[in-house]
Design a protein around this motif. Structure first.
Motif, PDB file in Angstrom:
ATOM      1  N   ALA A 177       0.817  -1.211   0.000  1.00  0.00           N
ATOM      2  CA  ALA A 177       0.000   0.000   0.000  1.00  0.00           C
ATOM      3  C   ALA A 177       0.850   1.261   0.000  1.00  0.00           C
ATOM      4  O   ALA A 177       0.573   2.232  -0.704  1.00  0.00           O
ATOM      5  CB  ALA A 177      -0.946  -0.013   1.211  1.00  0.00           C
ATOM      6  N   VAL A 178       1.929   1.229   0.785  1.00  0.00           N
ATOM      7  CA  VAL A 178       2.818   2.393   0.836  1.00  0.00           C
ATOM      8  C   VAL A 178       3.491   2.629  -0.508  1.00  0.00           C
ATOM      9  O   VAL A 178       3.597   3.758  -0.995  1.00  0.00           O
ATOM     10  CB  VAL A 178       3.875   2.217   1.947  1.00  0.00           C
ATOM     11  CG1 VAL A 178       4.950   3.306   1.856  1.00  0.00           C
ATOM     12  CG2 VAL A 178       3.210   2.262   3.318  1.00  0.00           C
ATOM     13  N   LEU A 179       3.938   1.540  -1.173  1.00  0.00           N
ATOM     14  CA  LEU A 179       4.599   1.654  -2.466  1.00  0.00           C
ATOM     15  C   LEU A 179       3.664   2.238  -3.528  1.00  0.00           C
ATOM     16  O   LEU A 179       4.036   3.127  -4.297  1.00  0.00           O
ATOM     17  CB  LEU A 179       5.113   0.285  -2.910  1.00  0.00           C
ATOM     18  CG  LEU A 179       5.868   0.249  -4.250  1.00  0.00           C
ATOM     19  CD1 LEU A 179       7.104   1.142  -4.174  1.00  0.00           C
ATOM     20  CD2 LEU A 179       6.265  -1.177  -4.595  1.00  0.00           C
ATOM     21  N   LEU A 180       2.411   1.758  -3.577  1.00  0.00           N
ATOM     22  CA  LEU A 180       1.440   2.290  -4.534  1.00  0.00           C
ATOM     23  C   LEU A 180       1.150   3.757  -4.262  1.00  0.00           C
ATOM     24  O   LEU A 180       0.967   4.568  -5.184  1.00  0.00           O
ATOM     25  CB  LEU A 180       0.143   1.476  -4.473  1.00  0.00           C
ATOM     26  CG  LEU A 180       0.226   0.046  -5.007  1.00  0.00           C
ATOM     27  CD1 LEU A 180      -1.102  -0.681  -4.793  1.00  0.00           C
ATOM     28  CD2 LEU A 180       0.573   0.056  -6.491  1.00  0.00           C
ATOM     29  N   GLY A 181       1.113   4.124  -2.968  1.00  0.00           N
ATOM     30  CA  GLY A 181       0.895   5.520  -2.627  1.00  0.00           C
ATOM     31  C   GLY A 181       2.013   6.410  -3.120  1.00  0.00           C
ATOM     32  O   GLY A 181       1.776   7.511  -3.630  1.00  0.00           O
ATOM     33  N   LEU A 182       3.243   5.944  -3.015  1.00  0.00           N
ATOM     34  CA  LEU A 182       4.383   6.714  -3.504  1.00  0.00           C
ATOM     35  C   LEU A 182       4.318   6.907  -5.028  1.00  0.00           C
ATOM     36  O   LEU A 182       4.606   7.988  -5.554  1.00  0.00           O
ATOM     37  CB  LEU A 182       5.696   6.028  -3.107  1.00  0.00           C
ATOM     38  CG  LEU A 182       6.056   6.077  -1.615  1.00  0.00           C
ATOM     39  CD1 LEU A 182       7.293   5.232  -1.337  1.00  0.00           C
ATOM     40  CD2 LEU A 182       6.305   7.528  -1.174  1.00  0.00           C
ATOM     41  N   VAL A 183       3.935   5.839  -5.752  1.00  0.00           N
ATOM     42  CA  VAL A 183       3.816   5.932  -7.210  1.00  0.00           C
ATOM     43  C   VAL A 183       2.760   6.969  -7.591  1.00  0.00           C
ATOM     44  O   VAL A 183       2.944   7.790  -8.501  1.00  0.00           O
ATOM     45  CB  VAL A 183       3.456   4.561  -7.822  1.00  0.00           C
ATOM     46  CG1 VAL A 183       3.105   4.695  -9.302  1.00  0.00           C
ATOM     47  CG2 VAL A 183       4.626   3.598  -7.648  1.00  0.00           C
ATOM     48  N   LEU A 184       1.633   6.952  -6.878  1.00  0.00           N
ATOM     49  CA  LEU A 184       0.566   7.906  -7.160  1.00  0.00           C
ATOM     50  C   LEU A 184       1.009   9.335  -6.894  1.00  0.00           C
ATOM     51  O   LEU A 184       0.721  10.253  -7.683  1.00  0.00           O
ATOM     52  CB  LEU A 184      -0.666   7.564  -6.318  1.00  0.00           C
ATOM     53  CG  LEU A 184      -1.891   8.468  -6.503  1.00  0.00           C
ATOM     54  CD1 LEU A 184      -2.371   8.407  -7.946  1.00  0.00           C
ATOM     55  CD2 LEU A 184      -3.018   8.053  -5.550  1.00  0.00           C
ATOM     56  N   VAL A 185       1.747   9.545  -5.810  1.00  0.00           N
ATOM     57  CA  VAL A 185       2.231  10.885  -5.483  1.00  0.00           C
ATOM     58  C   VAL A 185       3.191  11.395  -6.560  1.00  0.00           C
ATOM     59  O   VAL A 185       3.122  12.541  -6.999  1.00  0.00           O
ATOM     60  CB  VAL A 185       2.914  10.896  -4.093  1.00  0.00           C
ATOM     61  CG1 VAL A 185       3.655  12.216  -3.865  1.00  0.00           C
ATOM     62  CG2 VAL A 185       1.879  10.684  -3.007  1.00  0.00           C
ATOM     63  N   PHE A 208       4.219  14.915 -11.227  1.00  0.00           N
ATOM     64  CA  PHE A 208       4.664  15.106 -12.613  1.00  0.00           C
ATOM     65  C   PHE A 208       3.591  15.807 -13.438  1.00  0.00           C
ATOM     66  O   PHE A 208       3.867  16.718 -14.217  1.00  0.00           O
ATOM     67  CB  PHE A 208       4.998  13.747 -13.225  1.00  0.00           C
ATOM     68  CG  PHE A 208       5.486  13.831 -14.641  1.00  0.00           C
ATOM     69  CD1 PHE A 208       6.814  14.102 -14.920  1.00  0.00           C
ATOM     70  CD2 PHE A 208       4.610  13.646 -15.698  1.00  0.00           C
ATOM     71  CE1 PHE A 208       7.267  14.181 -16.221  1.00  0.00           C
ATOM     72  CE2 PHE A 208       5.040  13.741 -17.007  1.00  0.00           C
ATOM     73  CZ  PHE A 208       6.380  14.004 -17.264  1.00  0.00           C
ATOM     74  N   ALA A 209       2.325  15.370 -13.245  1.00  0.00           N
ATOM     75  CA  ALA A 209       1.232  15.957 -14.027  1.00  0.00           C
ATOM     76  C   ALA A 209       0.986  17.411 -13.665  1.00  0.00           C
ATOM     77  O   ALA A 209       0.654  18.238 -14.520  1.00  0.00           O
ATOM     78  CB  ALA A 209      -0.044  15.137 -13.816  1.00  0.00           C
ATOM     79  N   LEU A 210       1.154  17.743 -12.390  1.00  0.00           N
ATOM     80  CA  LEU A 210       0.848  19.103 -11.944  1.00  0.00           C
ATOM     81  C   LEU A 210       1.972  20.084 -12.226  1.00  0.00           C
ATOM     82  O   LEU A 210       1.730  21.238 -12.575  1.00  0.00           O
ATOM     83  CB  LEU A 210       0.534  19.104 -10.442  1.00  0.00           C
ATOM     84  CG  LEU A 210      -0.784  18.418 -10.028  1.00  0.00           C
ATOM     85  CD1 LEU A 210      -0.889  18.350  -8.519  1.00  0.00           C
ATOM     86  CD2 LEU A 210      -1.980  19.170 -10.602  1.00  0.00           C
ATOM     87  N   PHE A 211       3.204  19.651 -12.099  1.00  0.00           N
ATOM     88  CA  PHE A 211       4.324  20.585 -12.147  1.00  0.00           C
ATOM     89  C   PHE A 211       5.166  20.491 -13.415  1.00  0.00           C
ATOM     90  O   PHE A 211       5.982  21.366 -13.675  1.00  0.00           O
ATOM     91  CB  PHE A 211       5.226  20.381 -10.915  1.00  0.00           C
ATOM     92  CG  PHE A 211       4.495  20.605  -9.619  1.00  0.00           C
ATOM     93  CD1 PHE A 211       4.127  21.893  -9.239  1.00  0.00           C
ATOM     94  CD2 PHE A 211       4.142  19.541  -8.819  1.00  0.00           C
ATOM     95  CE1 PHE A 211       3.444  22.098  -8.051  1.00  0.00           C
ATOM     96  CE2 PHE A 211       3.456  19.754  -7.632  1.00  0.00           C
ATOM     97  CZ  PHE A 211       3.100  21.027  -7.243  1.00  0.00           C
TER      98      PHE A 211
END
Length: 400
Positions: A33-41, A46-49
């Motif tokens: 769960a932590v790993l997937l959260g990091l990928v999403l962040v 990347f998309a925002l900045f």
């Protein structure tokens, strides 16, 4: 030794104190769960900045050289934010150059750059290469390319591109004449070339606008001294089951739309003396849609040939109202494409010419048609009938 003694003397089946094991402070599901959260962040960051409005689409960079200034120095490119003056907006690129508008995908700013382009005669969508023997005074630029127009001094394409000599026309005035038009050319280089090379030069050739390079074939036909017609696709009664092709003139379109389509056809090649309908039994019978087409053709100095496929055609009376050269085909020579029936049709055409002074036959570029027409024309004049280009027959019919 005490510990050793205790172990040896302990009863069987009784274990000593259990040994300690190393344990992670989190479980495997928690780590996932932590790993997937990091990928999403990372993805959201990347998309925002990351400033990429094209979303990662493939891009390319093209270097465009600015034309040199009179001092042979590169022309300065104004900043994208600088608004052009009214004088700059009114300025036109030199002949042979094009203006390309570059739009910045990030900011939306626009910048006009002048680059070397095609010759003005060939500019425009679908326009052919410059053709030999074309009078530049008889050309007008359209959004599709160059199209024919009557010159300011009164010269018209009908006269400028007519073949035959004054002596031939004088002779034709004294005897019966026959004109033959071979239609449907331009699509299929082999059959088109056969018609060009195997038939007498007095035979007129009708080209549709759909070949991959119709201008090249038309140029060859004119080099062999054939007169040329542009066949314009028009709506038949069973349209769209029977579809003449792209940009067909339709009874359901307004005059402006049909004239725009006509201009596309007119731009496909040059050097023709007039127009002929390609199919179009429904269209040529409708006065409201046919009238603007005849008016436009007359304004541009062209003649018109009705293929005779429908007795309801209004082309003749409309052409008379515009005082433009007009003729209607009398006989379809290969309606039944056999040697026997083509020979009968040719004999009928000859009889009509002797009875009326002039007659016009139409045929397609079938091998059997080309063969029988070629044989028939060789002895035609010995029977007192002259084979002439279409324009000669048109003018004789008008004067008789």
């Amino acid at each position: 030794m005490a510990d050793t003694t205790d172990d040896l003397s302990a009863p069987l089946g009784q274990n000593s104190a259990p040994k300690r094991r190393f344990r992670l402070p989190f479980t495997l599901p928690q780590a996932t769960a932590v790993l997937l959260g990091l990928v999403l962040v990372v993805f959201l960051g990347f998309a925002l900045f990351n400033h990429d409005p094209l979303g990662g689409e493939p891009t390319t960079r093209v270097a465009i050289r600015q034309p040199a200034t009179p001092n042979d120095q590169p022309a300065a490119v104004p900043p994208a934010s600088q608004k052009p003056t009214s004088a700059a907006v009114a300025a036109q690129p030199e002949a042979g150059h094009k203006t390309i508008t570059i739009i910045d995908g990030s900011s939306g700013s626009r910048q006009d750059v002048i680059v070397a382009g095609q010759d003005p005669v060939t500019a425009g969508a679908g326009a052919p290469v410059t053709m030999a023997g074309i009078d530049q005074r008889l050309l007008e630029k359209s959004r599709y390319g160059m199209i024919p127009i009557a010159a300011a001094d009164g010269l018209k394409p009908f006269k400028a591109y007519a073949t035959g000599t004054d002596a031939d026309r004088a002779k034709a005035a004294t005897m019966p004449v026959v004109a033959i038009v071979i239609g449907g050319l331009g699509v299929g280089a082999a059959k088109t070339t056969d018609a060009i090379m195997k038939l007498p030069s007095a035979v007129t050739l009708g080209f549709t606008p759909y070949g991959s390079d119709p201008g090249k074939l038309v140029e060859r036909a004119r080099t062999e001294h054939h007169e040329v017609l542009l066949q314009v696709p028009m709506e038949p009664y069973d349209y769209p089951d029977n579809d003449p092709g792209p940009q067909t003139l339709l009874t359901t379109l307004g005059a402006e739309q049909n004239i725009d389509r006509l201009h596309w056809h007119l731009s496909r090649f040059q050097g023709y003396v007039g127009l002929a309908n390609f199919m179009g039994a429904r269209f040529v019978a409708a006065n409201t849609v046919m009238q603007p087409i005849i008016r436009e053709a007359a304004k541009r100095g062209l003649g018109y040939l009705d293929d005779g496929s429908t007795p309801r055609s209004v082309a003749g009376q409309l052409a008379e109202g515009q005082a433009m050269p007009f003729a209607k085909a009398d006989v379809t020579l290969d309606a039944v494409p056999t040697s026997v029936e083509i020979d009968k049709a040719l004999a009928r055409l000859e009889d009509l010419a002797k009875g009326r002074g002039a007659a016009i036959g139409m045929a397609s570029a079938l091998p059997v048609s080309i063969d029988r027409i070629s044989v028939w024309t060789k002895s035609l004049e010995s029977r007192g009938v002259m084979l002439v280009p279409l324009t000669t027959a048109m003018l004789k019919s008008k004067s008789s």
